[in-house]
Design a protein around this motif. Sequence first.
Motif, PDB file in Angstrom:
ATOM      1  N   ILE A  40       0.830  -1.191   0.000  1.00 18.57           N
ATOM      2  CA  ILE A  40       0.000   0.000   0.000  1.00 18.57           C
ATOM      3  C   ILE A  40       0.869   1.247   0.000  1.00 18.57           C
ATOM      4  N   LEU A  41       0.473   2.235  -0.796  1.00 18.94           N
ATOM      5  CA  LEU A  41       1.094   3.563  -0.770  1.00 18.94           C
ATOM      6  C   LEU A  41       0.176   4.472   0.029  1.00 18.94           C
ATOM      7  N   ILE A  42       0.721   5.076   1.093  1.00 18.36           N
ATOM      8  CA  ILE A  42      -0.038   6.005   1.935  1.00 18.36           C
ATOM      9  C   ILE A  42       0.537   7.396   1.728  1.00 18.36           C
TER      10      ILE A  42
ATOM     11  N   HIS B  66       0.418  -3.708  11.033  1.00 14.39           N
ATOM     12  CA  HIS B  66      -0.183  -4.688  11.940  1.00 14.39           C
ATOM     13  C   HIS B  66      -0.932  -5.758  11.153  1.00 14.39           C
ATOM     14  N   ILE B  67      -1.571  -5.353  10.071  1.00 14.26           N
ATOM     15  CA  ILE B  67      -2.285  -6.298   9.210  1.00 14.26           C
ATOM     16  C   ILE B  67      -1.300  -7.236   8.501  1.00 14.26           C
ATOM     17  N   GLY B  68      -0.087  -6.727   8.229  1.00 10.44           N
ATOM     18  CA  GLY B  68       0.926  -7.535   7.554  1.00 10.44           C
ATOM     19  C   GLY B  68       1.241  -7.080   6.152  1.00 10.44           C
ATOM     20  N   ALA B  69       0.913  -5.832   5.837  1.00 13.20           N
ATOM     21  CA  ALA B  69       1.174  -5.287   4.508  1.00 13.20           C
ATOM     22  C   ALA B  69       2.550  -4.633   4.433  1.00 13.20           C
ATOM     23  N   ARG B  70       3.021  -4.429   3.212  1.00 13.49           N
ATOM     24  CA  ARG B  70       4.225  -3.631   2.969  1.00 13.49           C
ATOM     25  C   ARG B  70       3.769  -2.197   2.743  1.00 13.49           C
ATOM     26  N   VAL B  71       4.401  -1.248   3.456  1.00 15.98           N
ATOM     27  CA  VAL B  71       3.927   0.136   3.444  1.00 15.98           C
ATOM     28  C   VAL B  71       4.960   1.069   2.826  1.00 15.98           C
ATOM     29  N   ILE B  72       4.520   1.791   1.802  1.00 17.78           N
ATOM     30  CA  ILE B  72       5.296   2.870   1.199  1.00 17.78           C
ATOM     31  C   ILE B  72       4.568   4.165   1.550  1.00 17.78           C
ATOM     32  N   THR B  73       5.323   5.216   1.875  1.00 20.65           N
ATOM     33  CA  THR B  73       4.658   6.475   2.209  1.00 20.65           C
ATOM     34  C   THR B  73       5.454   7.657   1.702  1.00 20.65           C
ATOM     35  N   THR B  74       4.796   8.799   1.620  1.00 19.80           N
ATOM     36  CA  THR B  74       5.433  10.040   1.173  1.00 19.80           C
ATOM     37  C   THR B  74       5.431  11.060   2.290  1.00 19.80           C
TER      38      THR B  74
END
Length: 307
Positions: free
Chosen positions: A146-148, A165-173
């Motif tokens: 997910i991109l946040i 917490h869900i177990g996703a890979r997180v990309i953010t800006t």
Amino acid sequence: MKAAYFMQQGGPEVMQYGDVADPVAGPDEVLVDVHAASVNGADWKVRTGKYARITEFPYIPGRDFSGVISALGAGVKEFAIGDAVFGVCEVDREAAYAEKVAIRSAIVARKPQSLTHAECAALALIGLTAQCSIEDTLQLKPGETILIQGGAGGVASFAIQLSKHIGARVITTTSARNHDYLRSLGADEIIDYNNQDFTQVVSGCDAVFDTVGGEVATRSFAVLRPGGRAAFIASGNAAPASPRADVVSLRPKATRDRAHLERIIALVSSGAVRVPEITLYALSQSAAAHAVSEGRHLRGKLVFKVR
């Protein structure tokens, strides 16, 4: 009672502080002596007329709060006077920038002793919005990416932690000064929007959660894989139209209910989510707090210490 309010829509300077009539708890409502209330982007958007034209004044903004019940309306059985609670006002009845607020008992939750009033006020709306966006609307799954957008803001920072917490890979800006902060929240990849074009370095995302709006929202569709989905909370009451037939554009509905509030407490208590950085203001400083919020470069949450 004392409250922060405005008599006309406009810039931060229209915010005033003074005496207004006390609210009264109606049937199935509780009256809460407010100890803390938080500032949200929605507050200044209401003040400026970005959402709708206000016709009844004085208008008291404010959506989330924490305090102590001082009166019970007819039919309220689950609470007693003196109970500490927190909650999020309904959209058409926001009035948390005040010493007292009347609200339906069904949409408030008990404040745990482990958290202060300021912390509960800071968590309420951002936690509710993040849950409704990440879990209810996007239905993010373990292993997805997910991109946040706008990671340092209150909702986005909660969403980063919830997604991990869900177990996703997180990309953010975010800007460079917030990289360490977001890394500490668990972000896997951080993009400096001042020096990088996220569409050039990100692709194949399962989901996007946008908290920024404008051009950022429009360009976010480009990073999704076929079959991906995007959720938007800064583009008005409706999601922007998707320019791609193979991805879906969604507008989360931040449902006011006790279950979402109690899940916030469970997530914080378990260590999955931590309380955001808090900057305190007096209720009489609402104009200054709104100016900071409207600048949109803050980290964490702005909170009024009411009592």
